[in-house]
Design a protein around this motif. Structure first.
Motif, PDB file in Angstrom:
ATOM      1  N   SER A  51       0.824  -1.196   0.000  1.00  0.00           N
ATOM      2  CA  SER A  51       0.000   0.000   0.000  1.00  0.00           C
ATOM      3  C   SER A  51       0.865   1.255   0.000  1.00  0.00           C
ATOM      4  N   PRO A  73       1.223   5.574   0.048  1.00  0.00           N
ATOM      5  CA  PRO A  73       0.540   6.619   0.821  1.00  0.00           C
ATOM      6  C   PRO A  73      -0.395   7.477  -0.016  1.00  0.00           C
ATOM      7  N   LEU A 122      -7.401  11.916   6.338  1.00  0.00           N
ATOM      8  CA  LEU A 122      -7.117  10.996   7.438  1.00  0.00           C
ATOM      9  C   LEU A 122      -8.306  10.085   7.711  1.00  0.00           C
ATOM     10  N   THR A 148      -8.354   7.261   5.109  1.00  0.00           N
ATOM     11  CA  THR A 148      -7.147   6.420   5.054  1.00  0.00           C
ATOM     12  C   THR A 148      -6.885   5.749   6.397  1.00  0.00           C
ATOM     13  N   GLY A 168      -6.617   6.929   9.252  1.00  0.00           N
ATOM     14  CA  GLY A 168      -5.661   7.624  10.099  1.00  0.00           C
ATOM     15  C   GLY A 168      -4.220   7.547   9.643  1.00  0.00           C
ATOM     16  N   ARG A 169      -3.974   6.902   8.512  1.00  0.00           N
ATOM     17  CA  ARG A 169      -2.598   6.822   8.013  1.00  0.00           C
ATOM     18  C   ARG A 169      -2.178   8.179   7.468  1.00  0.00           C
ATOM     19  N   PRO A 170      -1.134   8.789   8.009  1.00  0.00           N
ATOM     20  CA  PRO A 170      -0.756  10.148   7.595  1.00  0.00           C
ATOM     21  C   PRO A 170      -0.373  10.213   6.121  1.00  0.00           C
ATOM     22  N   ASP A 203       0.338  14.245  11.865  1.00  0.00           N
ATOM     23  CA  ASP A 203      -0.627  13.750  10.885  1.00  0.00           C
ATOM     24  C   ASP A 203      -0.077  13.747   9.468  1.00  0.00           C
ATOM     25  N   SER A 255       3.230  12.370   6.875  1.00  0.00           N
ATOM     26  CA  SER A 255       4.366  11.441   6.785  1.00  0.00           C
ATOM     27  C   SER A 255       5.524  11.986   5.967  1.00  0.00           C
ATOM     28  N   ALA A 280       7.094   4.606   1.916  1.00  0.00           N
ATOM     29  CA  ALA A 280       6.189   3.522   2.252  1.00  0.00           C
ATOM     30  C   ALA A 280       6.920   2.276   2.734  1.00  0.00           C
TER      31      ALA A 280
END
Length: 439
Positions: free
Chosen positions: A148, A150, A217, A220, A222-224, A247, A249, A438
């Motif tokens: 996956s 980002p 967010l 996703t 909460g994945r930054p 928040d 990446s 990633a």
């Protein structure tokens, strides 16, 4: 504000809607005519001993330092020419250039190309702003077993339409990133309307942009995401990254200015003062700084740039791919949006004149934006031939960041994202950097 000004990107312009570019047309025609027709007057002055032909004048050059006496050299070259023949040749050349310029403008305005690309779904909207989700588009790649990648929150300038990052099927950074397995969200600011004409940079950053980040967010898990800012959008994402570092990446900055007094094209303080004193009262009175005024300010950076472009376009085959791509970019350039009055003041007075960014005094919501405090993976893409954001201005931001990877494509400000070499020079290195985040 006209309907054309409020038009969202992705909507096909009506066939009956005439092209307005190059904007503002009277200014560009006046500069071309003044520059070229002044040649005859300049020749007369030279022959009559214009002061610059004086070898003692520093502007003529310094022979002791090996510099050629440019004026004297020119005089020696034209000295043996017959006056009438030379004047006729000069007049013919001026006329030919004016015809080429007018032919280029007419060819552009009558070109059949119209952008008909359908927008991806709008995932979030507030006021004039909306967030386009390229991850829901049919072209997104989902390879079996692939790791996956980002989400990417892409933030363009407030001055130009966002669709330069989704210009056409073959010239769309966002669609290409989606095809590589990323999930781009493109911030489309729209045109300031109603209460938005009272917005400052803090309103856009702490309001619309933070709420757009919250939406990303939420979808996703909460994945930054990575923030990707283009030009002025880079400054907004820099401020957002500082406010919401937990928040985010990573931060990618494309042609993002920082030191507004750096570079050969930096305007002198006297000229900046004149711009502020004339433009800001206008913006305050109207509630916004008009598009044609903004285009006039850009013309100060290279007054004959538009003329050169359209003279060159007059030589292209209108049916060629090069001509279509030229028209696509010019349609975007001339489809600008006005700037809210408070934002105009912050940019012209705060950034360009006072250089608050490089001095460490630029604030968003009362907090100074200090890139040296940012502890995030950063990528800076600084095109070598940028006239809008001089490389020296963007490189100053690289020096201020704690840690940054630098990429120097061989392109200009717009060519870096839509030019013929954009995929090789910008898109692919950007995707490689995003992929590394990633792992």
């Amino acid at each position: 504000m006209t309907a054309a000004t409020r038009r969202h990107p992705g909507k096909t312009p009506r066939e009956s809607l005439p092209r307005l570019g190059p904007r503002p047309l009277p200014l560009h025609l006046a500069m071309a005519c003044t520059t070229w027709t002044s040649s005859s007057a300049g020749l007369t002055l030279l022959k009559n001993g214009w002061p610059l032909s004086n070898p003692n004048n520093p502007a003529s050059g310094n022979p002791e330092n090996g510099q050629a006496l440019g004026i004297e050299t020119l005089l020696s070259q034209i000295e043996g020419l017959e006056g009438d023949d030379f004047n006729k040749a000069l007049t013919q050349e001026v006329s030919a250039r004016l015809r080429a310029l007018l032919d280029g403008i007419q060819s552009y305005r009558s070109h059949p190309y119209r952008r008909d690309l359908e927008d991806p779904p709008s995932a979030w909207q507030e006021g004039s702003a909306r967030l386009l989700d390229f991850g829901l588009a049919k072209h997104r790649s989902k390879r079996p077993g692939a790791k996956s990648k980002p989400a990417v929150l892409v933030v363009p300038s407030l001055i130009n339409r966002s669709y330069v990052l989704d210009l056409s099927e073959k010239r769309s950074l966002c669609r290409w990133l989606a095809g590589q397995g990323f999930r781009p969200f493109l911030m489309d600011w729209g045109a300031p309307n109603g209460t938005e004409q009272r917005f400052g940079l803090s309103d856009y950053t702490c309001g619309y942009l933070e709420r757009a980040l919250d939406h990303v967010l939420s979808v996703t898990a909460g994945r930054p995401p990575v923030l990707l800012g283009y030009c002025m959008g880079g400054l907004l994402t820099l401020a957002l990254a500082q406010r919401r570092a937990e928040d985010v990446s990573g931060l990618a900055l494309l042609a993002t200015p920082w030191d507004f007094h750096a570079g050969e094209n930096a305007l002198p303080d006297g000229q900046l003062a004149a711009v502020s004193s004339s433009c800001l009262p206008l913006a305050s009175r109207l509630g916004y700084l008009p598009v044609d005024t903004l285009q006039s300010l850009f013309a100060l950076l290279d007054p004959m740039a538009v003329t050169r472009k359209f003279v060159g376009f007059s030589k292209l085959d209108p049916d060629s791919q090069s001509a279509r791509e030229f028209v696509a970019v010019e349609d975007w350039i001339n489809d600008g949006v006005p700037l809210a009055a408070p934002v105009a003041g912050e940019c012209l007075e705060g950034w360009y004149r006072r250089n608050l960014t490089a001095r460490g005094e630029w604030e968003i919501d009362g907090e100074k934006v200090r890139p040296e405090h940012l502890d995030l993976p950063c990528l800076a893409i600084v095109p070598a031939q940028d006239r809008i954001v001089p490389p020296g201005s963007a490189l100053a931001l690289c020096k201020a960041l704690r840690s940054v990877e630098l990429l120097r494509p061989r392109s200009g400000h717009v060519g870096m994202v839509v030019g013929q070499q954009a995929r090789e020079d910008t898109w692919q290195p950007l995707a490689a950097w995003l992929s590394a985040l990633a792992t």
